[in-house]
Design a protein around this motif. Structure first.
Motif, PDB file in Angstrom:
ATOM      1  N   ASP A   6      47.024  46.945  37.932  1.00  0.00           N
ATOM      2  CA  ASP A   6      47.036  45.794  38.848  1.00  0.00           C
ATOM      3  C   ASP A   6      46.928  46.216  40.311  1.00  0.00           C
ATOM      4  O   ASP A   6      46.158  45.636  41.072  1.00  0.00           O
ATOM      5  CB  ASP A   6      48.318  44.958  38.670  1.00  0.00           C
ATOM      6  N   SER A   7      47.690  47.241  40.691  1.00  0.00           N
ATOM      7  CA  SER A   7      47.720  47.634  42.103  1.00  0.00           C
ATOM      8  C   SER A   7      46.348  48.108  42.565  1.00  0.00           C
ATOM      9  O   SER A   7      46.062  48.145  43.753  1.00  0.00           O
ATOM     10  CB  SER A   7      48.757  48.744  42.324  1.00  0.00           C
ATOM     11  N   LEU A   8      45.507  48.467  41.600  1.00  0.00           N
ATOM     12  CA  LEU A   8      44.182  48.998  41.941  1.00  0.00           C
ATOM     13  C   LEU A   8      43.083  47.950  41.764  1.00  0.00           C
ATOM     14  O   LEU A   8      41.899  48.258  41.872  1.00  0.00           O
ATOM     15  CB  LEU A   8      43.888  50.226  41.062  1.00  0.00           C
ATOM     16  N   GLY A   9      43.499  46.734  41.437  1.00  0.00           N
ATOM     17  CA  GLY A   9      42.526  45.648  41.327  1.00  0.00           C
ATOM     18  C   GLY A   9      41.723  45.634  40.042  1.00  0.00           C
ATOM     19  O   GLY A   9      40.634  45.061  40.002  1.00  0.00           O
ATOM     20  N   PHE A  10      42.246  46.248  38.981  1.00  0.00           N
ATOM     21  CA  PHE A  10      41.536  46.168  37.698  1.00  0.00           C
ATOM     22  C   PHE A  10      41.607  44.727  37.186  1.00  0.00           C
ATOM     23  O   PHE A  10      42.689  44.175  37.074  1.00  0.00           O
ATOM     24  CB  PHE A  10      42.203  47.066  36.645  1.00  0.00           C
ATOM     25  N   PRO A  11      40.457  44.126  36.840  1.00  0.00           N
ATOM     26  CA  PRO A  11      40.513  42.769  36.294  1.00  0.00           C
ATOM     27  C   PRO A  11      41.252  42.742  34.949  1.00  0.00           C
ATOM     28  O   PRO A  11      41.309  43.758  34.246  1.00  0.00           O
ATOM     29  CB  PRO A  11      39.041  42.395  36.113  1.00  0.00           C
ATOM     30  N   GLY A  45      39.567  49.297  30.068  1.00  0.00           N
ATOM     31  CA  GLY A  45      40.527  50.386  30.216  1.00  0.00           C
ATOM     32  C   GLY A  45      41.951  49.945  29.908  1.00  0.00           C
ATOM     33  O   GLY A  45      42.807  50.758  29.579  1.00  0.00           O
ATOM     34  N   ARG A  46      42.215  48.644  29.992  1.00  0.00           N
ATOM     35  CA  ARG A  46      43.576  48.148  29.741  1.00  0.00           C
ATOM     36  C   ARG A  46      43.890  48.008  28.259  1.00  0.00           C
ATOM     37  O   ARG A  46      45.036  47.761  27.889  1.00  0.00           O
ATOM     38  CB  ARG A  46      43.735  46.751  30.351  1.00  0.00           C
ATOM     39  N   SER A  47      42.879  48.107  27.405  1.00  0.00           N
ATOM     40  CA  SER A  47      43.121  47.764  26.000  1.00  0.00           C
ATOM     41  C   SER A  47      43.954  48.835  25.300  1.00  0.00           C
ATOM     42  O   SER A  47      43.990  49.998  25.708  1.00  0.00           O
ATOM     43  CB  SER A  47      41.789  47.568  25.268  1.00  0.00           C
ATOM     44  N   LYS A  48      44.591  48.411  24.239  1.00  0.00           N
ATOM     45  CA  LYS A  48      45.426  49.338  23.464  1.00  0.00           C
ATOM     46  C   LYS A  48      44.587  50.394  22.746  1.00  0.00           C
ATOM     47  O   LYS A  48      45.110  51.390  22.279  1.00  0.00           O
ATOM     48  CB  LYS A  48      46.225  48.552  22.415  1.00  0.00           C
TER      49      LYS A  48
END
Ligand code: PHE
Length: 471
Positions: free
Chosen positions: A111-116, A121-124
């Motif tokens: 979040d702090s880096l602005g990832f939507p 990359g956020r997925s498990k």
């Protein structure tokens, strides 16, 4: 299908199918918690206890890598490489942070880096979650926002272990090391608030080099844009300072690599000069962004990612008057080139025949102690389908789930795992996958009985954890 992994693992990979954070790839909603069935309600990582939840997917063999601190182990090639790059970014301008915990919040890492929210990359399937709010950092950029907020120096480096669910082959390992670097200038501190002039003045002080670098990128354009908070002159000056600083790293690192190769009789003084180029890139937290590539043994290798820091970072960190650049480099990739280390698993070896070859501050060529025979074994299975009565949450299967099972059962005895066949039955619609596993120890010859037992355990684990039907 997997792409051939001819390049080495570096900072920019999300998985074997995408070479940067930018490229979006197929994601199946899996990577579920296969350790939950008999698992205790908490998980211990780095001496702390965390509540498990449906996001928890970090397996014991990964937790056991936390705190190995290869980047701080004297005479380890990762530590030697870390020190070599770090030497290019010295105090008082740059402060180095080498002891930051790998356990970070989802906020810090993404979040702090602005990832939507939808970023793969956020997925498990790609990231190790300790629970829904906490991950093992996937990159050292996770610390940017906090370090900007702390404001202890104009620039910094962070060397650390990072964690990603990924392929198994000689250049990919689920734990590797990165070095992050950043340099900021403050509008309220530079003479006349003239950032462009201040950055240009600092650029003049950087050592000049005669490396020829191909650069057909324009500083910014619509596809790699200037930020509204920056003037064209500021962006140009920051980009020039960034590029010169990083080219200095390449000159130093590859100069050392060449010396070592000459000493080992593997290269000659008058060999063709190093080919290096800048290409454009995309990261959610820099704009414009670039990657630096080097031509090595017949192919272009991504060495690092970088760019002008998105102004939202310093703004949110309470230092809106600061602007500057950041980069991230994968240390294993550099170390493999420097020392001629052919297999990334070697970095984790505790074998004296490996460790005794390296000395603090010295670049030497790795002398293989032996090459033990490979042993290929295939495993083919039908995936469960959601329409099957017992389907449910076990229906999906991701290639990284296969990697995880093999890592878990065979550890570093698996050298390579690749998908060799995939098809859907025309009548039933069921999907079948076939993977080929190469079992090979770096330290001894595996007996037939040993590989058969390992392979049988992999098969059983696949069936138990993912409900696949073995063929
Ligand atoms: N964190 C990025 C990665 O791992 C690399 C990077 C760092 C890019 C800093 C830009 C600036 O892919």
């Amino acid at each position: 299908m997997r792409l051939p992994t001819t390049t080495l693992q570096n900072c920019l990979r999300v998985s074997q199918r995408s070479s940067t954070f930018l490229r979006i790839r197929r994601v199946s909603p899996t990577g579920f918690n296969c350790y939950s069935t008999n698992a205790p309600p908490t998980v211990e990582v780095a001496g702390k206890s965390f509540q498990r939840d449906e996001w928890t997917n970090v397996p014991p063999h990964i937790i056991s890598c936390v705190n190995r601190s290869l980047h701080l182990t004297p005479s380890h090639p990762i530590a030697i490489t870390r020190a070599l790059v770090e030497r290019q970014f010295i105090g008082p301008v740059y402060k180095s942070y080498n002891n930051l915990s790998p356990v970070v919040s989802v906020h810090q890492n993404f979040d702090s880096l602005g990832f939507p929210a939808s970023h793969p990359g956020r997925s498990k399937t790609d990231t190790y979650y300790i629970n829904k709010d906490t991950v093992l950092r996937t990159h050292t950029s996770a610390h940017q926002a906090d370090i900007f907020a702390a404001g202890e120096s104009k620039g910094f480096t962070v060397a650390a272990d990072v964690y990603r669910r990924d392929a198994i082959d000689r250049s990919h390992y689920p734990v590797f090391h990165q070095m992050e670097g950043a340099r900021m200038w403050s509008r309220s501190e530079v003479p006349g608030s003239d950032i462009a002039a201040a950055v240009r003045a600092d650029l003049e002080k950087l050592p000049k080099h005669n490396l020829v670098v191909e650069d057909t990128t324009s500083v910014f354009h619509e596809g790699n844009p200037l930020q509204p908070e920056h003037s064209a002159k500021e962006c140009e000056a920051i980009a020039a300072h960034l590029k010169r600083s990083l080219e200095g790293v390449v000159v130093e690192v590859f100069g050392q690599a060449k010396k070592a190769a000459i000493a080992a009789g593997e290269a000659k003084e008058d060999d063709a000069p190093l080919a290096v180029r800048w290409i454009e890139a995309y990261f959610p937290f820099t704009s414009p962004s670039w990657e630096l590539e080097v031509f090595w043994q017949g192919e272009w290798l991504e060495l690092l990612g970088c760019g002008v820091v998105k102004q939202s970072l310093p703004n949110n960190a309470g230092v809106p008057d600061k602007l500057g650049w950041a980069f991230g480099v994968g240390l294993e990739r550099v170390a493999m080139l420097l020392f001629g280390i052919p297999d990334i698993r070697l970095f984790w070896s505790k074998d004296g025949r490996f460790l005794s070859q390296f000395k603090e501050g010295q670049i030497s060529r790795f002398a293989p102690f032996s090459k033990y025979p490979p042993c290929y074994k295939d495993v083919a299975f039908w995936l469960k389908t959601s329409s099957s009565p017992a389907g449910g949450s076990l229906a999906q299967f991701h290639e990284n789930d296969m990697m995880e099972v093999v890592r878990d059962v065979a550890g570093d005895l698996a050298e390579d795992v690749r998908l060799v066949d995939e098809f859907v039955h025309p009548k039933t619609g069921r999907k079948s996958l076939c993977f080929r596993i190469n079992y090979r120890s770096l330290e001894k010859t595996l007996t037939n009985d040993e590989t058969n037992a390992l392979h049988e355990s992999v098969r059983n684990a696949l069936h138990e954890r993912y409900g696949v039907e073995l063929r």
